[in-house]
Design an enzyme around this catalytic site. Structure first.
Site, PDB file in Angstrom:
ATOM      1  N   LYS A 126     -59.584 -19.519  35.624  1.00  0.00           N
ATOM      2  CA  LYS A 126     -59.944 -20.801  35.005  1.00  0.00           C
ATOM      3  C   LYS A 126     -59.586 -21.905  35.976  1.00  0.00           C
ATOM      4  O   LYS A 126     -58.668 -21.753  36.790  1.00  0.00           O
ATOM      5  CB  LYS A 126     -59.158 -21.013  33.714  1.00  0.00           C
ATOM      6  CG  LYS A 126     -59.810 -22.003  32.776  1.00  0.00           C
ATOM      7  CD  LYS A 126     -60.831 -21.314  31.892  1.00  0.00           C
ATOM      8  CE  LYS A 126     -61.598 -22.280  31.035  1.00  0.00           C
ATOM      9  NZ  LYS A 126     -62.367 -21.551  30.010  1.00  0.00           N
ATOM     10  N   ASP A 166     -67.023 -25.618  31.180  1.00  0.00           N
ATOM     11  CA  ASP A 166     -66.130 -25.639  30.022  1.00  0.00           C
ATOM     12  C   ASP A 166     -66.202 -27.098  29.532  1.00  0.00           C
ATOM     13  O   ASP A 166     -67.185 -27.789  29.835  1.00  0.00           O
ATOM     14  CB  ASP A 166     -64.700 -25.216  30.430  1.00  0.00           C
ATOM     15  CG  ASP A 166     -63.818 -24.862  29.232  1.00  0.00           C
ATOM     16  OD1 ASP A 166     -63.909 -23.741  28.741  1.00  0.00           O
ATOM     17  OD2 ASP A 166     -63.048 -25.732  28.775  1.00  0.00           O
TER      18      ASP A 166
HETATM   19  N1  GLU Z   1     -65.641 -21.744  29.623  1.00  0.00           N
HETATM   20  C1  GLU Z   1     -66.250 -20.667  28.908  1.00  0.00           C
HETATM   21  C2  GLU Z   1     -65.182 -19.825  28.247  1.00  0.00           C
HETATM   22  O1  GLU Z   1     -64.195 -20.381  27.783  1.00  0.00           O
HETATM   23  C3  GLU Z   1     -67.243 -19.891  29.740  1.00  0.00           C
HETATM   24  C4  GLU Z   1     -66.731 -19.324  31.018  1.00  0.00           C
HETATM   25  C5  GLU Z   1     -67.807 -18.703  31.915  1.00  0.00           C
HETATM   26  O2  GLU Z   1     -68.969 -18.687  31.557  1.00  0.00           O
HETATM   27  O3  GLU Z   1     -67.407 -18.218  32.972  1.00  0.00           O
HETATM   28  O4  GLU Z   1     -65.270 -18.634  28.089  1.00  0.00           O
END
Ligand code: GLU
Length: 446
Positions: A126, A166
């Site tokens: 992340k 996100d």
């Molecule tokens: N931010 C999204 C999540 O919390 C998607 C992450 C992504 O597609 O890599 O899963």
């Protein structure tokens, strides 16, 4: 050796002082895994949990950029590469003022379990920044994204780490980030997901988190012989996730009666459908306008400074951010007859709220299970990129449905208690853990 939650948590808190969101996410997992770990001591002996809470790598960097007035701005960038046991690091980027190391680590930790549940080969990561895209011009957002990528590009790659969106990072931001990466590296690679359709994006990726959450909710309701049809649903946010969740509920014959932002919420008792849904779909994603605009336009109630959980409903879907639904909110929902809480955001319910739902034995799913549709379709975008192909919307949507169904089955398999009650939190944590833990053991002490 045995696993003791208190001892383990004391150590995590001592090593990561002040990181309250990270402690919260780890504690929830530790509590639900403890019985399983003590029945399976090989994971305790291999110190898997101790290894999983230590990120493989944390990158923290300065992001200087110049705003439209010519003033220099300095933000902080992060990428937490949490776990690569089952695949390259994968997870979104969050641009919001509340971003700090604790938030990044909690999200990366959750992502590791979530990605494991998707059945696709993706590790956990992340990233993001305390940059706030709200109120910035397109040019400012572009310059910020270029400055951010001018450091991040050194650490990512289509087989290394694949960021996505996100909160605060949607199609516009991913486009600018992708352009900057391509220029810096001189290669056209599937290094980001959530891209535009003309440069490697997947159909249904924008809708995937919201749609997937409702597919998961349908599976939960099925266990009680129920469905979305005719149900009154509460949503909170209306960004990349909330908007499409509201759309899917409307398609399935339910009605979402609330959504909002940090200033308050809209209450539309007739439900957000038809022309109103079309307006909502553009409200944030295209125009980045406040939620109150909807109430003003359609003459419905605007409730200033409050959250929607006080409105009677059958189903509540927190779609905004961490800790947006507390113990008191949970009690109000139960008192008003709510039968199901399906998380669309990451860790939106506090520990107290979770305990209220568990006690009342209502259907309750953690985000790492029910909101996994977004990253799942990101995984499908990666497959399409590496195969140089693109699938139809029907194909992707069908795969998304199958994945959500599969995640639900895993939760039931590992979370069903003796009296038949399914604890989705325990189910998701154990199922997500086993795959990663087995891979870590197989790969040795690395
Ligand atoms: N931010 C999204 C999540 O919390 C998607 C992450 C992504 O597609 O890599 O899963």
């Amino acid at each position: 050796m045995s696993f003791c939650v208190d001892t383990f948590m004391q150590d995590v808190i001592a090593k990561n002082p002040g990181e309250t969101e990270f402690h919260q996410a780890v504690r929830e997992v530790a509590i639900s895994l403890a019985p399983f770990l003590n029945e399976n001591p090989k994971y305790v002996d291999a110190k898997i949990m101790e290894r999983m809470v230590e990120p493989e790598r944390v990158i923290e960097f300065r992001v200087p950029w110049v705003d439209d007035k010519g003033e220099i701005q300095i933000n902080r960038g992060y990428r937490v590469q949490m776990n690569s046991a089952i695949g390259p690091y994968k997870g979104g980027l969050r641009f919001a003022p509340s971003v700090n190391l604790s938030v990044m680590k909690f999200l990366a930790f959750e992502q590791t379990f979530k990605n494991s549940l998707t059945t696709l080969p993706m590790g956990g990561g992340k990233g993001g920044s305390n940059f706030d895209p709200r109120g910035k011009s397109d040019n400012e957002v572009m310059r910020f994204c270029q400055a951010f990528m001018s450091e991040l590009y050194k650490y990512i790659g289509d087989n290394i780490d694949i960021p996505a969106g996100d909160i605060g990072v949607g199609g516009r931001e991913v486009g600018y980030l992708f352009g900057a990466y391509k220029k810096l590296k001189g290669e056209f690679a599937g290094v980001l997901t959530g891209k535009g359709l003309s440069f490697g994006g997947s159909l249904v990726r924008p809708e995937a988190t919201g749609y997937g959450t409702i597919y998961f909710c349908e599976e939960m309701l099925k266990t009680k012989g129920e469905s979305i049809e005719g149900k009154t649903v509460l949503a909170s946010g209306y960004g990349n996730v909330g908007t499409y969740l509201i759309e899917k509920v409307a398609q399935l014959g339910g009605k979402v009666v609330t959504f909002g932002d940090e200033k308050g919420y809209v209450y539309d008792p007739d439900g957000i459908t038809g022309e109103k849904l079309a307006f909502l779909k553009d409200l944030w994603v295209v125009h980045r306008r406040p939620a109150k605009d909807y109430a003003d336009k359609f003459g419905v109630k605007w409730v200033e400074g409050r959250r929607p959980w006080e409105v009677p409903c059958d189903i509540a879907c927190p779609t905004a951010t961490q800790n947006e639904l507390n113990g008191e909110d949970a009690k109000t929902l139960i008192k008003n007859g709510c039968m199901c809480v399906t998380e669309a955001a990451n860790m939106p319910c506090t520990e107290e709220a979770y305990n209220v739902f568990k006690e009342a034995k209502i259907l309750y799913s953690p985000g790492k299970a029910s909101n996994a549709g977004g990253v799942s379709v990101s995984g499908l975008e990666m497959s399409q990129n590496s195969g140089h192909i693109s699938w139809s919307a029907e194909q992707v949507d069908g795969m998304l449905k199958d994945i959500m169904k599969n995640i639900h089955e895993q939760c039931v398999r590992y979370g069903k208690e003796k009296d038949g009650y399914v604890n989705y939190v325990n189910g998701a944590n154990v199922a997500g853990f086993v795959k990663v833990a087995d891979a870590m053991i197989a790969q040795g002490i690395v």
